[in-house]
Design an enzyme around this catalytic site. Structure first.
Site, PDB file in Angstrom:
ATOM      1  N   ASP A 186      35.674  -5.474   0.715  1.00 21.00           N
ATOM      2  CA  ASP A 186      37.289  -5.168   0.578  1.00 21.00           C
ATOM      3  C   ASP A 186      37.034  -3.554   0.739  1.00 21.00           C
ATOM      4  O   ASP A 186      36.677  -2.813   0.035  1.00 21.00           O
ATOM      5  CB  ASP A 186      37.884  -5.210  -0.996  1.00 21.00           C
ATOM      6  N   VAL A 187      37.696  -3.150   2.093  1.00 22.25           N
ATOM      7  CA  VAL A 187      37.345  -1.920   2.484  1.00 22.25           C
ATOM      8  C   VAL A 187      37.968  -0.841   1.579  1.00 22.25           C
ATOM      9  O   VAL A 187      37.842   0.295   1.814  1.00 22.25           O
ATOM     10  CB  VAL A 187      37.748  -1.672   3.947  1.00 22.25           C
ATOM     11  N   THR A 191      44.999 -11.186  20.214  1.00 20.62           N
ATOM     12  CA  THR A 191      44.499 -11.749  18.857  1.00 20.62           C
ATOM     13  C   THR A 191      45.478 -12.201  18.066  1.00 20.62           C
ATOM     14  O   THR A 191      46.579 -12.192  18.180  1.00 20.62           O
ATOM     15  CB  THR A 191      43.607 -10.532  18.383  1.00 20.62           C
ATOM     16  N   TYR A 249      52.186   2.156  11.146  1.00 16.61           N
ATOM     17  CA  TYR A 249      50.970   1.706  11.698  1.00 16.61           C
ATOM     18  C   TYR A 249      50.124   2.806  12.697  1.00 16.61           C
ATOM     19  O   TYR A 249      49.247   3.148  12.835  1.00 16.61           O
ATOM     20  CB  TYR A 249      51.074   0.374  12.540  1.00 16.61           C
ATOM     21  N   ASN A 292      36.487  -1.372  11.608  1.00 14.30           N
ATOM     22  CA  ASN A 292      37.335  -2.072  12.516  1.00 14.30           C
ATOM     23  C   ASN A 292      38.448  -2.883  11.642  1.00 14.30           C
ATOM     24  O   ASN A 292      39.784  -3.136  12.056  1.00 14.30           O
ATOM     25  CB  ASN A 292      36.537  -3.194  13.082  1.00 14.30           C
ATOM     26  N   ASP A 324      33.968  -8.632   5.359  1.00 13.85           N
ATOM     27  CA  ASP A 324      35.392  -9.053   5.441  1.00 13.85           C
ATOM     28  C   ASP A 324      35.689  -9.569   4.045  1.00 13.85           C
ATOM     29  O   ASP A 324      35.074  -9.980   3.370  1.00 13.85           O
ATOM     30  CB  ASP A 324      35.498 -10.120   6.483  1.00 13.85           C
ATOM     31  N   LYS A 329      46.852   5.080  12.491  1.00 11.44           N
ATOM     32  CA  LYS A 329      45.905   5.106  13.399  1.00 11.44           C
ATOM     33  C   LYS A 329      45.808   6.535  13.920  1.00 11.44           C
ATOM     34  O   LYS A 329      44.614   6.729  14.387  1.00 11.44           O
ATOM     35  CB  LYS A 329      46.335   4.194  14.706  1.00 11.44           C
TER      36      LYS A 329
END
Length: 267
Positions: A65-66, A198, A161, A92, A39, A165
């Site tokens: 850092d993806v 969340t 978004y 994720n 993360d 996805k």
């Protein structure tokens, strides 16, 4: 032994510092896996890993850092070094920025594309390199990508978004085909979570109210519940259990699939 037993497996969960990612990491450890949390939220990530260790799990943290190719390579190597291998990768990490199409900010669009699409793509790249024969881990394994019910429905305020996805759905299927064709021994699947309360899910509800789609965040959440046959929002453990299933031997003949975990909302 249960087919859901992950004892001896080694996992990396991106975006695992909090929320759904933290819940997935916890579920994997409860099934017996050793877990590394990757993360950009270093303090939160370290705290989550520490809490898992305090509960008796084998858990570590790595800064990730993806969106950065070199960072991915380093994080995968650190994962292999710290827990002895890599059998499970959970892509994720993701961001959601609510906006009406007429108000889209190019910077927000680029951020979602970078984190959600590029981040997943680089995860597949480096996960494959590590898990395929001759890689740093080299024993095959399973990748679980986190898509969203937003990839299967048309809900106002989340156009980009939803697009990102949907891209994860296609990435999953092509990656599964490549892994099988090239003999990598890595299964690749995804889940489509429904709205979950969340930090991200609550912010989405608040944002939908702020831009005028609903009179309040509660009304936004109630609208989602109204579209869901099971009549409730999802919970983190609903999603985490599905990830454990897809990572386990119970799913050993499943690859290239997208599993809805949305209470029926996207059917």
């Amino acid at each position: 032994m249960s087919s859901y037993d992950l004892t001896g497996r080694r996992a990396l969960v991106t975006g695992g510092a909090r929320g759904l990612g933290a819940g997935i990491a916890e579920a994997l450890t409860k099934a017996g896996a050793a877990v590394v949390i990757g993360d950009v939220l270093e303090e939160a990530g370290k705290d989550t890993a520490r809490a898992l260790r305090d509960a008796g799990a084998d858990a570590e943290f790595v800064a990730l850092d993806v969106t950065d190719d070199d960072n991915w390579a380093a994080a995968i190597q650190q994962t292999v070094d710290s827990i002895g291998g890599l059998d499970i990768l959970v892509n994720n990490a993701g961001v959601e920025i609510t906006s009406l199409i007429v108000d889209l900010d190019p910077a927000d669009v680029r951020k979602m594309l970078d984190v959600n699409v590029l981040g997943n793509s680089l995860g597949l790249k480096h996960g494959f390199r590590a898990m395929r024969p001759g890689g740093a881990a080299g024993a095959g394994g399973a990748v679980v990508n986190i898509a969203s019910v937003a990839a299967t429905i048309a809900f106002p305020g989340i156009s980009l978004y939803s697009a990102t996805k949907s891209a994860i759905d296609r990435l999953t299927r092509v990656a599964a085909a490549e892994s099988g064709k090239l003999g990598y021994g890595v299964r690749v699947n995804s889940i489509y979570p429904g709205l979950t309360p969340t930090t991200m899910g609550n912010q989405l509800a608040a944002d939908c109210a702020e831009i005028g789609l609903f009179p309040s965040p509660q009304a936004a959440a109630e609208a989602v519940v109204g579209l869901t046959p099971q009549g409730r929002l999802g919970q983190v453990d609903d999603m985490a259990d599905a990830v454990v299933f897809l990572a386990s031997d119970a799913a050993k003949y499943i690859t290239g699939a997208g599993l809805p975990v949305d209470g029926g909302m996207g059917m």
